[in-house]
Design a protein around this motif. Structure first.
Motif, mmCIF file in Angstrom:
data_model
loop_
_atom_site.group_PDB
_atom_site.id
_atom_site.type_symbol
_atom_site.label_atom_id
_atom_site.label_comp_id
_atom_site.label_asym_id
_atom_site.label_seq_id
_atom_site.Cartn_x
_atom_site.Cartn_y
_atom_site.Cartn_z
ATOM 1 N N ILE A 176 0.840 -1.208 0.000
ATOM 2 C CA ILE A 176 0.000 0.000 0.000
ATOM 3 C C ILE A 176 0.872 1.253 0.000
ATOM 4 C CG2 ILE A 176 -1.654 1.304 1.372
ATOM 5 C CD1 ILE A 176 -2.837 -1.353 2.259
ATOM 6 N N ALA A 177 1.954 1.231 0.810
ATOM 7 C CA ALA A 177 2.831 2.404 0.874
ATOM 8 C C ALA A 177 3.516 2.650 -0.457
ATOM 9 C CB ALA A 177 3.867 2.215 1.989
ATOM 10 N N VAL A 178 4.013 1.572 -1.087
ATOM 11 C CA VAL A 178 4.682 1.724 -2.389
ATOM 12 C C VAL A 178 3.704 2.218 -3.437
ATOM 13 C CG1 VAL A 178 5.827 0.465 -4.255
ATOM 14 C CG2 VAL A 178 6.470 0.050 -1.864
ATOM 15 N N ALA A 179 2.506 1.644 -3.435
ATOM 16 C CA ALA A 179 1.508 2.070 -4.414
ATOM 17 C C ALA A 179 1.112 3.517 -4.203
ATOM 18 C CB ALA A 179 0.290 1.156 -4.343
ATOM 19 N N ALA A 180 1.043 3.943 -2.957
ATOM 20 C CA ALA A 180 0.676 5.329 -2.680
ATOM 21 C C ALA A 180 1.750 6.293 -3.176
ATOM 22 C CB ALA A 180 0.442 5.513 -1.186
ATOM 23 N N ARG A 181 3.041 5.865 -3.111
ATOM 24 C CA ARG A 181 4.112 6.753 -3.569
ATOM 25 C C ARG A 181 4.196 6.812 -5.099
ATOM 26 N NH1 ARG A 181 6.974 4.260 0.674
ATOM 27 N NH2 ARG A 181 8.018 2.890 -0.836
ATOM 28 N N HIS A 182 4.006 5.655 -5.762
ATOM 29 C CA HIS A 182 4.212 5.590 -7.202
ATOM 30 C C HIS A 182 2.935 5.796 -8.018
ATOM 31 C CE1 HIS A 182 8.388 4.325 -6.808
ATOM 32 N NE2 HIS A 182 7.984 3.514 -5.839
ATOM 33 N N ASP A 183 1.791 5.608 -7.424
ATOM 34 C CA ASP A 183 0.534 5.729 -8.185
ATOM 35 C C ASP A 183 -0.500 6.420 -7.320
ATOM 36 O OD1 ASP A 183 -1.292 5.572 -10.128
ATOM 37 O OD2 ASP A 183 -1.683 3.413 -9.945
ATOM 38 N N PRO A 184 -0.301 7.720 -7.006
ATOM 39 C CA PRO A 184 -1.197 8.419 -6.077
ATOM 40 C C PRO A 184 -2.653 8.425 -6.489
ATOM 41 C CG PRO A 184 0.790 9.695 -6.469
ATOM 42 C CD PRO A 184 0.806 8.565 -7.463
ATOM 43 N N ASP A 211 -3.562 6.079 5.929
ATOM 44 C CA ASP A 211 -4.827 6.529 5.362
ATOM 45 C C ASP A 211 -5.234 5.647 4.193
ATOM 46 O OD1 ASP A 211 -4.808 8.524 7.201
ATOM 47 O OD2 ASP A 211 -3.864 9.985 5.853
ATOM 48 N N ALA A 212 -4.251 5.266 3.374
ATOM 49 C CA ALA A 212 -4.568 4.392 2.235
ATOM 50 C C ALA A 212 -5.049 3.032 2.724
ATOM 51 C CB ALA A 212 -3.326 4.229 1.355
ATOM 52 N N GLN A 255 -8.600 1.362 2.013
ATOM 53 C CA GLN A 255 -8.719 0.041 1.413
ATOM 54 C C GLN A 255 -9.597 -0.861 2.269
ATOM 55 O OE1 GLN A 255 -7.683 -0.772 -1.489
ATOM 56 N NE2 GLN A 255 -8.134 -2.975 -1.448
ATOM 57 N N GLN A 256 -9.415 -0.775 3.586
ATOM 58 C CA GLN A 256 -10.242 -1.585 4.493
ATOM 59 C C GLN A 256 -11.703 -1.191 4.393
ATOM 60 O OE1 GLN A 256 -8.464 -1.019 8.328
ATOM 61 N NE2 GLN A 256 -6.733 -2.418 7.922
ATOM 62 N N ARG A 257 -11.974 0.145 4.273
ATOM 63 C CA ARG A 257 -13.363 0.580 4.155
ATOM 64 C C ARG A 257 -13.972 0.046 2.863
ATOM 65 N NH1 ARG A 257 -11.472 5.396 6.676
ATOM 66 N NH2 ARG A 257 -11.029 6.367 4.654
ATOM 67 N N ARG A 258 -13.173 0.074 1.785
ATOM 68 C CA ARG A 258 -13.695 -0.441 0.520
ATOM 69 C C ARG A 258 -13.968 -1.945 0.612
ATOM 70 N NH1 ARG A 258 -9.700 2.646 -3.828
ATOM 71 N NH2 ARG A 258 -10.520 4.759 -3.471
ATOM 72 N N ALA A 291 -17.111 -2.412 2.528
ATOM 73 C CA ALA A 291 -18.278 -2.099 1.699
ATOM 74 C C ALA A 291 -18.562 -3.220 0.711
ATOM 75 C CB ALA A 291 -18.056 -0.783 0.956
ATOM 76 N N HIS A 292 -17.471 -3.799 0.156
ATOM 77 C CA HIS A 292 -17.654 -4.911 -0.780
ATOM 78 C C HIS A 292 -18.264 -6.117 -0.070
ATOM 79 C CE1 HIS A 292 -17.000 -7.473 -4.214
ATOM 80 N NE2 HIS A 292 -16.246 -8.297 -3.489
ATOM 81 N N ARG A 293 -17.749 -6.409 1.128
ATOM 82 C CA ARG A 293 -18.321 -7.532 1.876
ATOM 83 C C ARG A 293 -19.769 -7.276 2.243
ATOM 84 N NH1 ARG A 293 -13.114 -7.605 4.346
ATOM 85 N NH2 ARG A 293 -13.920 -6.372 6.100
ATOM 86 N N ALA A 294 -20.081 -6.022 2.607
ATOM 87 C CA ALA A 294 -21.472 -5.702 2.944
ATOM 88 C C ALA A 294 -22.372 -5.877 1.728
ATOM 89 C CB ALA A 294 -21.567 -4.273 3.468
ATOM 90 N N GLN A 295 -21.847 -5.475 0.539
ATOM 91 C CA GLN A 295 -22.635 -5.644 -0.681
ATOM 92 C C GLN A 295 -22.860 -7.119 -0.973
ATOM 93 O OE1 GLN A 295 -20.914 -3.796 -4.108
ATOM 94 N NE2 GLN A 295 -22.591 -4.356 -5.483
#
Length: 621
Positions: A356-364, A380-381, A385-388, A391-395
């Motif tokens: 997540i940290a690498v993705a946040a730095r290279h693909d904001p 924060d990322a 991601q956990q909230r998403r 939400a997916h599990r709730a759906q």
């Protein structure tokens, strides 16, 4: 609320195996590492108020049990309140009657408050741990004799005999009410004071809207479980009959085997076991080994026809070196496996955070918040991601609920159609039945006239038969009375003869007793005469010995007197000679006097020594 079960798998030494197991364990560094590796493992029943014990640094101690009774059960006094009768089953008319009142299912059980299979799964694991080990004790309650098993950490199982098998009650530590009750047809799981889930014989969870009848019974079971617990603490505990347990242990084992079989058919049950097997297995590693030891030890005792003292299973287990080594080895294996899995989970979480940290730095742009602004921190990322994911599990859950609702609606529609078809068939059958009944009634009225005429003839004939029967009965009564009088007379004679024989036997017994007493008195008198004679003989011997001793003393005294007289004569002679030679040899005379005095002293010493030797000789004799 959830409680963490710190180091329940690390365990230290149990109370019964403490010193030996601790001495054989790994070094302190390995233990500390393992504890840190699994510090966040949760006890799987925390959601149901069944928490891990406070002392989580050690395995539970070995269980204890009352010694078994080697004989088969016998009738007991009424005050003991113990028998081998069956307890009530509670399947009476009220079981099938709908009852107005509050919903007895715990609503939170259907709202994510707990795993539906947690309660029955824990009870199944506990039953598997106990295995074929004999009950620890029995107690009396309302004319029945429940059996009890209690683990070292105070989980309990009671088995109450009923028609068709046993009813089992499962209790958590420090709980007066069971968390699950199982009868031959259903199992009832409880959360607090309410029913959480009801399972059928095959382990399926019954729909809460279709379980009203079972809920009524479940309420009764929970109340009876509380009463049983109080009785087990209040009533006298006693060892279970060994032959009775040998006779019924197969039935208990078959019930547990059925649970083991249906567990493989229920995916939810299997998933619970897979998720929590490590925690539960580690908790009861030593308990399972001790129970297996007790089962084998009972088989050995049974093969000897229960001869000798009843074995104390768990005291012997505490002294068994092989059992201690096996428990230690299994505990260490589980500890390493759990530490490895905990470390793998942490590594997976670290790798995910790094991604997540690498993705946040290279693909904001991929990590934008709900407000459209990019995240500035990996945390924060990760949270987004956990909230998403939530939400997916709730759906997915909503979609599953929608499909379940549609399926339920389809089943209800099909059930309604089936009801309509059954009602139409029932009305058609009712019409046909009415036509048949009307035809039958017409025929019955016609036949009734014929039967009435025949009935009158039968009544007249019956009256004649009754008159003849009454005459025969009167004759039989008179004959029976005559036989009764004859039997009474014969019984009186028999009683008189029996009384006479009893008097003769009593007289004979009395005479025999008197003869025995007379013989005993003669024997005692003869023993007394023998004792007196022996005493007189001893006294005569003592007197003879005293006379001999007196004679010896007199002889010794006479000898001493003669010796003194001889000494006196010699002294007079020497004095006379001394006086005659005094004039000639004054100095020689004085020397002789000194020599005479010396000889006198020596003689007196010798005489005293002789006297002492004679006294010692007398005392020796």
């Amino acid at each position: 609320m959830a409680h963490t079960l710190r180091a329940i798998l690390m365990l230290g030494a149990a109370a019964g195996l403490g010193a030996t197991l601790s001495g054989c364990g790994p070094d302190d560094g390995a233990q500390t590492q393992s504890k840190q590796a699994i510090a966040d493992v949760e006890w799987p029943l925390s959601a149901y108020g069944i928490d891990a014990p406070a002392d989580t640094d050690a395995l539970p101690p070995l269980p204890d049990a009352e010694p078994m009774a080697p004989a088969a059960p016998v009738a007991r006094a009424a005050s003991s309140n113990v028998s081998y009768a069956n307890a009530p089953r509670y399947y009476d008319e009220s079981y099938y009657r709908d009852e107005d009142g509050p919903d007895r299912y715990d609503q939170s059980a259907d709202d994510g408050g707990g795993d539906p299979y947690a309660l029955i799964a824990l009870a199944g694991v506990l039953g598997g741990v106990l295995g074929s080990a004999p009950p620890d004790y029995g107690f009396g309650y309302e004319g029945a004799q429940p059996w009890a098993w209690e683990t070292g950490d105070h989980y309990r199982r009671y088995a109450e005999p009923i028609d068709g098998g046993y009813r089992y009650y499962y209790y958590a530590p420090r709980q007066e009410r069971p968390f699950l009750v199982r009868d031959p047809y259903y199992s009832y799981g409880y959360r607090g004071d309410r029913i959480a889930y009801i399972y059928d014989r095959d382990g399926r969870v019954i729909d809460r809207r279709r379980a009203e009848r079972q809920r009524l019974v479940g309420d009764r079971y929970r109340t009876r479980g509380y009463d049983l617990y109080r009785a087990s603490q209040r009533e006298r505990r006693f060892g279970v009959s060994a032959p009775l347990w040998a006779q019924r242990r197969g039935e208990v084992a078959r019930e547990q085997a059925r649970w083991d079989r249906v567990r493989q058919e229920r995916r939810g049950w299997r998933d619970w076991d897979r998720r929590h097997d490590d925690v539960v297995a580690a908790r009861w590693t030593q308990e399972r080994a001790a129970r297996r030891f007790a089962s084998d030890r009972f088989d050995t005792w049974r093969k000897t026809d229960y001869r000798g003292e009843a074995p104390r299973f768990y005291r012997e287990a505490a002294r068994d070196r092989q059992l201690r080594k096996a428990a230690l080895a299994q505990r260490e294996t589980l500890r390493r496996q759990q530490a490895l899995r905990a470390e793998q989970r942490r590594m997976h979480e670290r790798r995910q955070e790094q991604r997540i940290a690498v993705a946040a730095r290279h693909d904001p742009p991929r990590f934008m918040g709900v407000d459209g602004r990019p995240f500035t921190r990996p945390d924060d990322a990760r949270r987004e991601q956990q909230r998403r994911e939530q939400a997916h599990r709730a759906q997915i859950a909503r979609e599953q609920q929608r499909r379940d609702g549609a399926a339920r609606q389809q089943r209800e529609v099909q059930a309604h159609r089936d009801d309509v078809r059954r009602q139409a068939a029932a009305r058609s059958e009712q019409a046909r039945s009415q036509q048949v009944r009307r035809a039958q009634q017409q025929k019955a009225r016609q036949a009734q006239l014929v039967r009435a005429q025949a009935t009158r003839k039968q009544q007249q004939q019956a009256q004649r038969q009754r008159t003849a029967q009454e005459a025969r009965r009167a004759q039989q009564v008179r004959a029976e009375q005559a036989r009764a009088r004859q039997a009474s007379t014969q019984q009186a004679r028999q009683r008189q003869q029996q009384a006479e024989r009893a008097r003769v036997r009593q007289a004979s017994t009395e005479q025999a007793r008197q003869r025995r007493e007379a013989a005993s008195a003669r024997q005692q008198q003869a023993r007394a005469v023998q004792q007196r004679r022996a005493s007189q003989a001893r006294q005569a011997q003592q007197k003879q010995a005293q006379v001999q001793q007196a004679r010896q003393r007199q002889q010794q005294q006479a000898q001493r007197a003669q010796a003194r007289q001889a000494q006196a004569k010699q002294s007079q002679a020497r004095q006379a000679q001394a006086r005659q030679a005094q004039a000639r040899q004054a100095q020689a005379h004085q020397a002789q006097q000194r020599q005479a005095q010396a000889r006198q002293r020596a003689q007196r010493r010798d005489a005293g020594a002789d006297a002492r030797r004679r006294v010692a000789a007398r005392e020796h004799r």
